[in-house]
Design a protein around this motif. Structure first.
Motif, short mmCIF file in Angstrom:
data_model
loop_
_atom_site.label_atom_id
_atom_site.label_comp_id
_atom_site.label_asym_id
_atom_site.label_seq_id
_atom_site.Cartn_x
_atom_site.Cartn_y
_atom_site.Cartn_z
N VAL A 3 0.94 -1.18 0.18
CA VAL A 3 -0.07 -0.04 0.09
C VAL A 3 0.81 1.30 -0.22
O VAL A 3 0.41 2.22 -0.55
CB VAL A 3 -1.08 0.27 1.19
CG1 VAL A 3 -2.13 -1.12 1.08
CG2 VAL A 3 -0.29 -0.14 2.48
N THR A 4 1.98 1.28 0.55
CA THR A 4 2.99 2.39 0.52
C THR A 4 3.20 2.55 -0.94
O THR A 4 3.46 4.00 -1.14
CB THR A 4 4.41 1.83 1.22
OG1 THR A 4 4.86 0.74 0.87
CG2 THR A 4 4.25 1.98 2.70
N GLU A 9 2.12 6.82 -5.18
CA GLU A 9 1.44 7.23 -6.46
C GLU A 9 0.50 8.25 -6.33
O GLU A 9 0.16 8.76 -7.33
CB GLU A 9 0.68 5.98 -7.19
CG GLU A 9 1.76 4.99 -7.57
CD GLU A 9 0.90 3.72 -8.09
OE1 GLU A 9 -0.47 3.59 -8.38
OE2 GLU A 9 1.60 2.65 -8.18
N GLY A 10 0.24 8.58 -5.16
CA GLY A 10 -0.72 9.71 -4.81
C GLY A 10 -2.05 9.29 -4.78
O GLY A 10 -3.11 9.93 -5.02
N LYS A 11 -2.29 7.79 -4.80
CA LYS A 11 -3.59 7.28 -4.78
C LYS A 11 -4.38 7.43 -3.34
O LYS A 11 -3.72 7.64 -2.45
CB LYS A 11 -3.29 5.82 -5.06
CG LYS A 11 -4.75 5.29 -5.45
CD LYS A 11 -4.48 4.02 -6.22
CE LYS A 11 -6.02 3.24 -6.57
NZ LYS A 11 -7.20 3.69 -6.23
N VAL A 207 3.50 11.58 7.04
CA VAL A 207 3.23 9.91 7.08
C VAL A 207 1.53 10.06 6.48
O VAL A 207 0.91 10.65 6.94
CB VAL A 207 3.35 9.32 8.25
CG1 VAL A 207 2.72 9.58 9.42
CG2 VAL A 207 3.17 7.79 8.18
N PRO A 208 1.59 9.09 5.47
CA PRO A 208 0.03 8.71 5.19
C PRO A 208 -0.85 8.42 6.03
O PRO A 208 -0.57 7.31 6.77
CB PRO A 208 -0.03 7.88 3.76
CG PRO A 208 1.57 7.51 3.58
CD PRO A 208 2.30 8.08 4.72
N ILE A 209 -2.00 8.87 6.09
CA ILE A 209 -3.08 8.45 7.39
C ILE A 209 -4.27 8.09 6.55
O ILE A 209 -5.00 8.82 5.88
CB ILE A 209 -3.28 9.68 8.34
CG1 ILE A 209 -2.04 10.03 9.09
CG2 ILE A 209 -4.45 9.26 9.36
CD1 ILE A 209 -2.11 11.22 9.87
N GLN A 210 -4.91 6.94 6.90
CA GLN A 210 -6.27 6.61 6.46
C GLN A 210 -7.12 6.92 7.71
O GLN A 210 -7.11 6.23 8.78
CB GLN A 210 -6.29 5.10 6.27
CG GLN A 210 -5.49 4.54 4.79
CD GLN A 210 -5.45 3.19 4.58
OE1 GLN A 210 -4.83 2.47 5.04
NE2 GLN A 210 -6.70 2.84 3.83
N LEU A 211 -8.23 7.36 7.20
CA LEU A 211 -9.44 7.87 8.27
C LEU A 211 -10.11 6.36 8.38
O LEU A 211 -10.58 5.81 7.69
CB LEU A 211 -10.04 8.99 7.44
CG LEU A 211 -11.42 9.15 8.29
CD1 LEU A 211 -11.13 10.10 9.29
CD2 LEU A 211 -12.46 10.06 7.10
N GLN A 271 -5.19 10.64 3.70
CA GLN A 271 -4.55 10.06 2.39
C GLN A 271 -5.45 8.62 1.95
O GLN A 271 -4.97 7.90 1.04
CB GLN A 271 -3.28 9.78 2.61
CG GLN A 271 -2.26 11.00 2.63
CD GLN A 271 -2.33 12.06 3.73
OE1 GLN A 271 -2.40 11.56 4.82
NE2 GLN A 271 -2.61 13.24 3.49
N GLY A 272 -6.44 8.48 2.61
CA GLY A 272 -7.24 7.23 2.32
C GLY A 272 -8.25 6.97 3.44
O GLY A 272 -8.16 7.91 4.46
#
Ligand code: SF4
Ligand code: SF4
Lengths: 293, 212
Positions: A3-4, A9-11, A207-211, A271-272
């Protein structure tokens, strides 16, 4: 697939969650996944969640991968010591399971084997660190790993609406320093509170965070979670909304609307999303559509 | 801190032979002991004619002290087929070691008592972990104040400052957080290296291994 790489990729990464059954027959689970989860980017598989004994997370990850899904292997530190954890990480690598979510784990007494020995030899932070060591070809005992070392997308959790937010942020920082590359949050019902957390997190860490999202089912469930589940704070307005039309709530229409609204409110601050279905997998397609995902 | 609790009357009866010699240890301030219940039970056993003698002393965990005191109870001890010990687990083991030829039984269960404040006379507990973490936690022991003995920070289970395992118990890591914030030392925790316990330094484990 890591998933990283998707985050890079900015998804906007959407993941869902499945809980393995208490048994080893997974046909129904796979059928449900094929019906409702084909549009998500990854599927978390819980690890004896809430200390209730179930089919193993790794086995179900492998089964899902064989069906073309992208699993995230949840690992808690409650049931295994460092030797078993490291060994299971190598097993995951062997099967090409490369997303791992590190959790400390609920205490044994909260589940269906209250007399079981709680292990907690490692915790979420030291498990992340251990993954990093394996990636460098070393184990915790200081020995070399044979052959090409494994690589993982290393995930962790954080509780943005916790009443101990300061302690949670310190722990988040320690997880990042130990190697965490992405976060999934505890379920969020209060967008404002989440956004406050996300702004601090953005300033402090990159760091990307998924809600985290749970589709609320009814007022009773909300009250129960408010009283009993750590890090959950459901505002009164949401509970009133569910109470207003019981039939709509029962059909999941109200809950889906609420969840979609929270995602829309917070979309610019994450970020997701990570959707914990609690049996409502069938609501995911509608939720994604309403949230504009 | 230790807490000892009497085993049930039934389970004690099941242990006893014809005649028992009783040893009580009421000495140690670190142990909370159910003295009244123990006396009542012992009276019952005496009335039933099952007791050869009762020795009540301090610190039976000191073997020399134990030996000295027992010299005055030689006849009573010899007459008995079992020795029933009312003390913490350490005391029972000391007596068992002394009377290697006799059945020695514990009349109490010994519990560790982590993190409960205000209930016990002493606030602090140490689990003899062998690698003290206090310098990084504002002087609050994470091994005993946290139900999971976590050494890298709070788990996700705290609610309203209480521990997920026991809503009566303050979350140890919440206390550590508050203490470090108050001391202006929260950076110590943020920047500390990843902590991993070394169970091979656990003295208790070593002792068990040696005595095996
Ligand atoms: S950290 Fe270890 S040595 Fe220090 S007080 Fe706690 S248990 Fe005792
Ligand atoms: S809630 Fe606090 S005291 Fe309880 S296990 Fe988690 S960190 Fe430890």
């Amino acid at each position: 697939m890591k998933v990283t790489d998707l985050f890079k990729e900015g998804k906007f990464v959407v993941s869902a969650e499945v809980g393995p059954p208490k048994g080893f027959h997974i046909e129904e689970m796979i059928e449900d996944a094929k019906k409702y989860l084909t549009h998500v980017d990854a599927i978390n598989v819980t690890d004896n969640q809430s200390s209730v004994m179930r089919l193993g997370s790794l086995a179900v990850c492998i089964a899902l991968k064989n069906e073309g899904f992208n699993p995230i292997f949840q690992m808690t530190c409650r049931d295994r010591n460092r030797i078993a954890l490291e060994s299971d990480l190598l097993s995951a690598a062997m099967f090409g399971i490369d997303n791992v979510l590190a959790l400390t784990g609920d205490y044994t007494k909260l589940g269906d084997h209250p007399g079981a020995k709680p292990v907690f030899d490692l915790d979420s932070v030291s498990l992340l660190y251990t993954m990093g060591l394996l990636e460098q070809g070393k184990d915790l005992g200081g020995q070399d790993i044979e052959g090409e070392p494994p690589t993982f997308a290393k995930g962790a959790v954080v509780s943005p609406c916790s009443d101990s937010l300061d302690a949670q942020l310190v722990k988040m920082e320690r997880k990042i320093k130990a190697g965490a590359q992405f976060f999934q949050t505890q379920a969020v019902f209060d967008s404002e509170r989440y956004i406050k957390f996300a702004e601090i997190a953005k300033k402090e860490f990159d760091v990307p965070i998924q809600l985290g999202i749970i589709i609320p089912k009814n007022a009773g469930m909300c009250n129960f979670m408010n009283n009993n589940v750590a890090g959950i704070a459901i505002p009164a307005e949401i509970i009133d909304e569910l109470k207003a039309d019981k039939e709509r709530a029962k059909a999941g229409i109200t809950g889906t609307e609420i969840a979609a609204r929270i995602i829309r409110d917070c979309k610019d601050y994450c970020q997701g999303v990570h959707i914990m279905t609690l049996g409502w997998e069938d609501k995911i397609p509608a939720l994604m559509e309403q949230a504009g995902l | 801190m230790l807490i000892t609790e009497l085993k049930s009357k039934e389970s004690i009866d099941a242990l006893l032979g014809a005649k028992a010699f009783i040893i009580n240890c009421f000495g140690c301030k670190e142990v909370s002991f159910p003295e009244e219940e123990a006396k009542a039970l012992q009276k019952e056993l005496c009335d039933a004619g099952k007791v050869t003698g009762i020795l009540t002393m301090d610190y039976i965990c000191n073997p020399d002290n134990l030996k000295l005191q027992l010299e005055n109870f030689k006849a009573e001890a010899d007459e008995a087929d079992t020795v029933l010990v009312f003390s913490c687990g350490v005391g029972v083991q000391t007596v068992a070691d002394f009377f290697s030829g006799k059945k020695v039984f514990a009349a109490c269960d010994t519990y560790r008592l982590p993190g409960f404040q205000g209930v016990t006379p002493q606030e602090f507990d140490c689990d003899q972990c062998g690698m003290c973490f206090l310098n990084g936690t504002g002087g609050i022991c994470p091994i005993t104040a946290c139900s999971k003995s976590l050494v890298n920070g709070q788990c996700g289970g705290a609610k309203n400052g209480k521990c997920e395992v026991d809503p009566e118990m303050d979350c140890g890591w919440e206390r550590i957080q508050k203490r470090l914030e108050k001391l202006g030392k929260i950076d110590i925790l943020k920047n500390a290296p990843v902590q991993i316990r070394d169970y091979s330094t656990d003295d208790a484990t070593k002792e068990c291994k040696e005595s095996e």
